[in-house]
Design an enzyme around this catalytic site. Structure first.
Site, PDB file in Angstrom:
ATOM      1  N   ARG A  54     -11.848   1.610  -7.016  1.00 40.86           N
ATOM      2  CA  ARG A  54     -10.433   1.869  -7.486  1.00 40.86           C
ATOM      3  C   ARG A  54      -9.899   2.969  -6.213  1.00 40.86           C
ATOM      4  O   ARG A  54      -8.855   2.881  -6.338  1.00 40.86           O
ATOM      5  CB  ARG A  54     -10.484   2.659  -8.866  1.00 40.86           C
ATOM      6  N   TYR A 106      17.926   1.873  -4.644  1.00 41.71           N
ATOM      7  CA  TYR A 106      17.160   0.553  -4.950  1.00 41.71           C
ATOM      8  C   TYR A 106      17.447   0.488  -6.506  1.00 41.71           C
ATOM      9  O   TYR A 106      16.905   1.558  -7.497  1.00 41.71           O
ATOM     10  CB  TYR A 106      15.641   0.576  -4.607  1.00 41.71           C
ATOM     11  N   ASP A 179      12.969   7.336   1.108  1.00 41.83           N
ATOM     12  CA  ASP A 179      12.772   5.739   0.930  1.00 41.83           C
ATOM     13  C   ASP A 179      13.314   5.259   2.068  1.00 41.83           C
ATOM     14  O   ASP A 179      14.529   5.217   2.426  1.00 41.83           O
ATOM     15  CB  ASP A 179      13.324   5.271  -0.520  1.00 41.83           C
ATOM     16  N   LYS A 204       8.348  -5.346   1.807  1.00 41.82           N
ATOM     17  CA  LYS A 204       9.653  -5.623   2.650  1.00 41.82           C
ATOM     18  C   LYS A 204       8.946  -5.850   4.215  1.00 41.82           C
ATOM     19  O   LYS A 204       8.301  -6.721   4.667  1.00 41.82           O
ATOM     20  CB  LYS A 204      10.911  -4.768   2.454  1.00 41.82           C
TER      21      LYS A 204
END
Length: 385
Positions: A54, A106, A179, A204
């Site tokens: 993890r 966004y 961002d 993206k």
């Protein structure tokens, strides 16, 4: 791993995946490590640095090392999605902290901040971050702990002066996170402009093939706040799987080439549509008439991105009709892939969207721009016939 030369350009670093060679096989393509648990040493230590899947995965770390190199960062981490990367930053804050965010950003993150972040005790204030006076007035010294930017800002493509915003945030004792999904590290390095953290929806451009969901964060100076994000990633299970990390590495190897092609085509299309009979306005930082053009020229190197929006004459009906008529462009959500996408954003974002109803968002891929123009030109003319 082969140590890269400091003189290597980002394009070379990406293409070579930092020059990694798999020593056991001498392969130039890194293997996928899928183990979930690791052997302890005889004295019960983990000198390999790997304890449990993890938090520990070699393939994931390789992806992180490439992102860190591209961003000029000391540390990077990948997470299970762009939203998990973005929310991980906010969830590392303390209840009662004040955060300043853009009004245009966004849409999924904007919705989470409006509807869910308050449940965690955060005080969220939205401002026009392209207006530095408005940003300065929103700051509450001692209370504001984070300023979040997006530049260029999806889907209206406003440009914020990152260096100036960093000075404003730091003067108030806040961190600045950016961002930079649409700019990519090929065009803008926010950390070099003063940001503390840079975020990417790696789904993206970083991956670029519409086949991976992933997010990424990078920082110049790992500190206690960064370690809280890292711990939360493990405790909340915001991890990225090894196969996705491998595909992300594969995608990043062509990142500079894809971004360069998209930028060139987007500029070509923006220029053509700026004088189109059926286009009322083109929103693209590369156009000299764009209000953020001068700032974009300073902080975007090598192009202005592969994203633009057009406002269609004839209003919402004509915009939706034009999107329905395209044959080459794909009517689909997302951006940054090799295929070009078109979307009527107001329909997708719903109530509260800052998008005008006549707006179509375009993600320019790597196709021939003449074909892309001809297809959308015919759709616009047909919609307005």
């Amino acid at each position: 791993m082969t140590e890269p030369s400091p003189a290597w350009s980002p394009r070379t670093l990406a293409a070579q995946a930092l020059g990694h060679i798999d020593e056991p096989s001498r392969a130039v393509v890194p293997p996928i490590h899928i183990a979930t648990t690791f052997l302890r040493d005889p004295d019960n230590q983990y000198r390999s640095g790997n304890v449990y899947g993890r938090a520990d995965n070699v393939t994931v770390r390789e992806a992180e090392s490439i992102i860190a190199a591209l961003e000029g960062a000391d540390a990077a981490m990948v997470l299970g999605s762009g939203m998990s990367a973005a929310t991980a930053v906010f969830l590392a804050l303390a209840p009662g902290d004040h955060v300043v965010v853009p009004k245009v950003m966004y849409w999924a993150l904007r919705g989470w901040l409006q509807n869910d972040a308050t449940h965690w005790g955060l005080r969220v204030e939205g401002v026009d971050t392209t207006d530095l006076d408005a940003l300065r007035q929103a700051m509450r010294p001692g209370e504001t702990k984070l300023v979040w930017l997006e530049s260029p800002a999806n889907p209206l493509w406003g440009v914020t002066d990152i260096a100036a915003a960093a000075d404003i945030a730091h003067a108030a004792g806040a961190k600045l996170a950016v961002d930079s999904t649409c700019a990519t590290p090929v065009l803008t390095r926010p950390l070099a402009l003063g940001a503390d953290i840079v975020m990417h929806a790696a789904t993206k451009y970083l991956n670029g093939h519409s086949d991976v969901i992933a997010g990424a964060l990078a920082t110049l100076r790992p500190d206690a706040f960064w370690e809280r994000i890292r711990r939360n990633r493990s405790m909340f299970g915001q991890i990225l799987g090894p196969l996705e990390a491998y595909l992300l590495i594969r995608g990043m190897r062509t990142l500079p080439l894809r971004v360069a092609a998209a930028c060139t085509s987007a500029m070509d299309l923006a220029t053509r549509f700026a004088g189109h009979d059926h286009v009322a306005q083109v929103l693209y930082p590369g156009l000299p008439g764009h209000p953020g053009h001068d700032i974009a020229c300073r902080q975007m190197q090598g192009g202005f991105g592969g994203m633009l929006s057009i406002r269609v004459r004839g209003g919402e009906r004509a915009a939706i009709d034009a999107a329905a008529r395209v044959r080459l462009w794909k009517r689909a959500t997302s951006l940054g892939g090799v295929e070009s996408l078109i979307e009527h954003r107001a329909s997708i974002e719903g109530t509260g969207s800052p998008c005008p109803p006549d707006l179509l968002r375009l993600s320019v891929g790597i196709e021939d721009p003449a074909d892309l123009f001809a297809d959308l030109d015919a759709a616009l003319r047909g919609a307005n016939a």
